[in-house]
Motif scaffolding. Structure first.
Motif, PDB file in Angstrom:
ATOM      1  N   ASP A 199       0.798  -1.220   0.000  1.00 32.42           N
ATOM      2  CA  ASP A 199       0.000   0.000   0.000  1.00 32.42           C
ATOM      3  C   ASP A 199       0.837   1.279   0.000  1.00 32.42           C
ATOM      4  O   ASP A 199       0.281   2.387   0.015  1.00 32.42           O
ATOM      5  CB  ASP A 199      -0.943   0.008   1.206  1.00 32.42           C
ATOM      6  CG  ASP A 199      -2.017  -1.067   1.099  1.00 32.42           C
ATOM      7  OD1 ASP A 199      -2.469  -1.323  -0.037  1.00 32.42           O
ATOM      8  OD2 ASP A 199      -2.388  -1.640   2.131  1.00 32.42           O
ATOM      9  N   THR A 201       2.449   3.999  -1.650  1.00 29.09           N
ATOM     10  CA  THR A 201       2.407   4.553  -3.003  1.00 29.09           C
ATOM     11  C   THR A 201       3.730   5.182  -3.428  1.00 29.09           C
ATOM     12  O   THR A 201       4.003   5.290  -4.622  1.00 29.09           O
ATOM     13  CB  THR A 201       1.282   5.598  -3.120  1.00 29.09           C
ATOM     14  OG1 THR A 201       1.431   6.596  -2.097  1.00 29.09           O
ATOM     15  CG2 THR A 201      -0.085   4.937  -2.991  1.00 29.09           C
ATOM     16  N   LYS A 222       1.066   1.123 -15.833  1.00 27.75           N
ATOM     17  CA  LYS A 222       0.309   0.280 -14.905  1.00 27.75           C
ATOM     18  C   LYS A 222       0.615   0.656 -13.461  1.00 27.75           C
ATOM     19  O   LYS A 222      -0.287   0.667 -12.612  1.00 27.75           O
ATOM     20  CB  LYS A 222       0.645  -1.196 -15.147  1.00 27.75           C
ATOM     21  CG  LYS A 222       0.068  -1.767 -16.437  1.00 27.75           C
ATOM     22  CD  LYS A 222       0.475  -3.222 -16.624  1.00 27.75           C
ATOM     23  CE  LYS A 222      -0.073  -3.790 -17.924  1.00 27.75           C
ATOM     24  NZ  LYS A 222       0.383  -5.184 -18.147  1.00 27.75           N
ATOM     25  N   ASP A 223       1.873   0.964 -13.181  1.00 28.58           N
ATOM     26  CA  ASP A 223       2.237   1.405 -11.834  1.00 28.58           C
ATOM     27  C   ASP A 223       1.525   2.710 -11.481  1.00 28.58           C
ATOM     28  O   ASP A 223       1.009   2.874 -10.365  1.00 28.58           O
ATOM     29  CB  ASP A 223       3.752   1.606 -11.714  1.00 28.58           C
ATOM     30  CG  ASP A 223       4.500   0.312 -11.474  1.00 28.58           C
ATOM     31  OD1 ASP A 223       3.866  -0.698 -11.120  1.00 28.58           O
ATOM     32  OD2 ASP A 223       5.736   0.313 -11.639  1.00 28.58           O
ATOM     33  N   ASP A 225      -1.250   3.878 -12.730  1.00 28.87           N
ATOM     34  CA  ASP A 225      -2.682   3.589 -12.538  1.00 28.87           C
ATOM     35  C   ASP A 225      -2.922   2.952 -11.167  1.00 28.87           C
ATOM     36  O   ASP A 225      -3.926   3.259 -10.496  1.00 28.87           O
ATOM     37  CB  ASP A 225      -3.182   2.650 -13.636  1.00 28.87           C
ATOM     38  CG  ASP A 225      -3.237   3.320 -15.008  1.00 28.87           C
ATOM     39  OD1 ASP A 225      -3.187   4.567 -15.060  1.00 28.87           O
ATOM     40  OD2 ASP A 225      -3.311   2.589 -16.015  1.00 28.87           O
ATOM     41  N   LEU A 226      -2.001   2.093 -10.752  1.00 31.23           N
ATOM     42  CA  LEU A 226      -2.125   1.458  -9.434  1.00 31.23           C
ATOM     43  C   LEU A 226      -2.030   2.509  -8.323  1.00 31.23           C
ATOM     44  O   LEU A 226      -2.788   2.453  -7.341  1.00 31.23           O
ATOM     45  CB  LEU A 226      -1.032   0.397  -9.262  1.00 31.23           C
ATOM     46  CG  LEU A 226      -0.986  -0.334  -7.913  1.00 31.23           C
ATOM     47  CD1 LEU A 226      -2.293  -1.082  -7.657  1.00 31.23           C
ATOM     48  CD2 LEU A 226       0.211  -1.303  -7.880  1.00 31.23           C
ATOM     49  N   VAL A 228      -2.885   5.612  -8.523  1.00 25.11           N
ATOM     50  CA  VAL A 228      -4.151   6.351  -8.538  1.00 25.11           C
ATOM     51  C   VAL A 228      -5.236   5.538  -7.835  1.00 25.11           C
ATOM     52  O   VAL A 228      -6.012   6.070  -7.031  1.00 25.11           O
ATOM     53  CB  VAL A 228      -4.562   6.692  -9.987  1.00 25.11           C
ATOM     54  CG1 VAL A 228      -5.985   7.260 -10.013  1.00 25.11           C
ATOM     55  CG2 VAL A 228      -3.583   7.689 -10.592  1.00 25.11           C
ATOM     56  N   GLU A 229      -5.276   4.234  -8.106  1.00 24.88           N
ATOM     57  CA  GLU A 229      -6.252   3.367  -7.442  1.00 24.88           C
ATOM     58  C   GLU A 229      -6.087   3.400  -5.929  1.00 24.88           C
ATOM     59  O   GLU A 229      -7.057   3.283  -5.177  1.00 24.88           O
ATOM     60  CB  GLU A 229      -6.089   1.920  -7.926  1.00 24.88           C
ATOM     61  CG  GLU A 229      -6.581   1.654  -9.334  1.00 24.88           C
ATOM     62  CD  GLU A 229      -6.295   0.230  -9.766  1.00 24.88           C
ATOM     63  OE1 GLU A 229      -6.035  -0.613  -8.876  1.00 24.88           O
ATOM     64  OE2 GLU A 229      -6.318  -0.046 -10.981  1.00 24.88           O
ATOM     65  N   LYS A 230      -4.848   3.594  -5.485  1.00 25.76           N
ATOM     66  CA  LYS A 230      -4.568   3.579  -4.053  1.00 25.76           C
ATOM     67  C   LYS A 230      -4.670   4.964  -3.421  1.00 25.76           C
ATOM     68  O   LYS A 230      -4.298   5.141  -2.263  1.00 25.76           O
ATOM     69  CB  LYS A 230      -3.200   2.953  -3.786  1.00 25.76           C
ATOM     70  CG  LYS A 230      -3.162   1.466  -4.085  1.00 25.76           C
ATOM     71  CD  LYS A 230      -1.818   0.837  -3.752  1.00 25.76           C
ATOM     72  CE  LYS A 230      -1.835  -0.668  -3.993  1.00 25.76           C
ATOM     73  NZ  LYS A 230      -2.717  -1.368  -3.040  1.00 25.76           N
ATOM     74  N   GLY A 231      -5.144   5.947  -4.192  1.00 26.23           N
ATOM     75  CA  GLY A 231      -5.451   7.235  -3.576  1.00 26.23           C
ATOM     76  C   GLY A 231      -4.616   8.421  -4.005  1.00 26.23           C
ATOM     77  O   GLY A 231      -4.891   9.552  -3.584  1.00 26.23           O
ATOM     78  N   SER A 233      -3.647  11.407  -6.288  1.00 24.95           N
ATOM     79  CA  SER A 233      -4.420  12.152  -7.284  1.00 24.95           C
ATOM     80  C   SER A 233      -3.730  12.081  -8.640  1.00 24.95           C
ATOM     81  O   SER A 233      -2.502  12.218  -8.736  1.00 24.95           O
ATOM     82  CB  SER A 233      -4.590  13.613  -6.861  1.00 24.95           C
ATOM     83  OG  SER A 233      -3.367  14.305  -6.949  1.00 24.95           O
ATOM     84  N   ARG A 234      -4.512  11.869  -9.678  1.00 26.73           N
ATOM     85  CA  ARG A 234      -3.951  11.761 -11.025  1.00 26.73           C
ATOM     86  C   ARG A 234      -3.193  13.036 -11.440  1.00 26.73           C
ATOM     87  O   ARG A 234      -2.116  12.947 -12.049  1.00 26.73           O
ATOM     88  CB  ARG A 234      -5.065  11.423 -12.022  1.00 26.73           C
ATOM     89  CG  ARG A 234      -4.538  11.000 -13.394  1.00 26.73           C
ATOM     90  CD  ARG A 234      -5.670  10.633 -14.332  1.00 26.73           C
ATOM     91  NE  ARG A 234      -5.167  10.194 -15.619  1.00 26.73           N
ATOM     92  CZ  ARG A 234      -4.877   8.938 -15.933  1.00 26.73           C
ATOM     93  NH1 ARG A 234      -5.069   7.988 -15.026  1.00 26.73           N
ATOM     94  NH2 ARG A 234      -4.409   8.628 -17.122  1.00 26.73           N
TER      95      ARG A 234
END
Length: 246
Positions: A199, A201, A222-223, A225-226, A228-231, A233-234
């Motif tokens: 977890d 980031t 992919k990293d 995107d992962l 971003v999935e974990k919180g 901000s893009r």
């Protein structure tokens, strides 16, 4: 206390800058050692108020080393390096084996670019608590910063051998490898750090940076995107996403 790690929140602001591309991992991990009071969520004004309160208490109890360490920790959080060093000097004059003061003074000496003094503080600390994780890591990072690459790598390799289940050890080694252009090794070590702390980031983002430099754009994306999935901000990762498209 020595086993606690300061949260990466102070460093998050730097993640959008170009510095991260070439060795910010070292800075991240060095700052991670700064486990000062639980003040990372406080504003500058609140920290100044806390410092003022500590100063007033210290005026009443000038012989209290714990109060002096507390006051110095606020100086440290406010990046008042000389003031912090002065407090650690006083504590260590009274108690040369005070592990916390040795560790923090080493950190402050490093910030003041007094690398020789920082190294001695780390070594004195490790003579008292041999094998301490934070002391060994701090010394390895210092040697890297001082361009003593062979010593630094020997130190960090030994730390990983001692603490094979500690994610930060792998991430620290990855940061060193990344800074020296050893990208495949850095990718492997960030992957190990992520396996142990999935977890985190910072590890994910740093591996993405390494993969971009290796021209492994799909894996890097992919990293990101992962993360971003974990919180994360893009927008904070916009620069890295842009580099993936090059």
């Amino acid at each position: 206390m020595m086993g606690m790690l300061f949260l990466f929140s102070r460093v998050a602001k730097q993640m959008e800058s170009s510095e991260m591309r070439r060795g910010l991992q070292i800075v991240l991990l060095a700052l991670a050692l700064c486990f000062a009071p639980r003040a990372q969520a406080q504003t500058y004004e609140e920290m100044r108020d806390s410092l003022e309160a500590a100063v007033k208490l210290l005026e009443k109890f000038p012989e209290d080393n714990n109060l002096r360490l507390k006051k110095a920790s606020w100086n440290l959080l406010l990046e008042q390096w000389e003031y912090a060093k002065r407090e650690y000097d006083i504590v260590l004059d009274r108690d040369p084996r005070n592990v916390a003061a040795l560790y923090y003074r080493a950190y402050v000496n490093e910030k003041l670019h007094r690398y020789k003094f920082a190294r001695k503080d780390y070594e004195d600390m490790l003579a008292i608590v041999p094998g301490d994780f934070n002391g060994q890591l701090g010394l390895a990072l210092l040697l890297q910063k001082d361009l003593r690459y062979t010593e630094a790598m020997n130190r960090i390799n030994h730390l990983v051998e001692q603490y094979p289940d500690h994610a930060v050890a792998y991430a620290a080694r990855a940061g060193m490898e990344s800074e020296r252009g050893m990208l495949e090794l850095a990718e492997y070590d960030f992957t190990e750090a992520m396996r142990l702390d999935p977890d985190n980031t910072d590890f994910i983002i740093n591996r993405a940076d390494v993969r971009i430099r290796m021209q492994h754009m799909e894996d890097a994306r992919k990293d990101l995107d992962l993360a971003v999935e974990k919180g994360v901000s893009r927008p904070a990762l916009a620069d890295l996403y842009a580099r993936c498209r090059k």
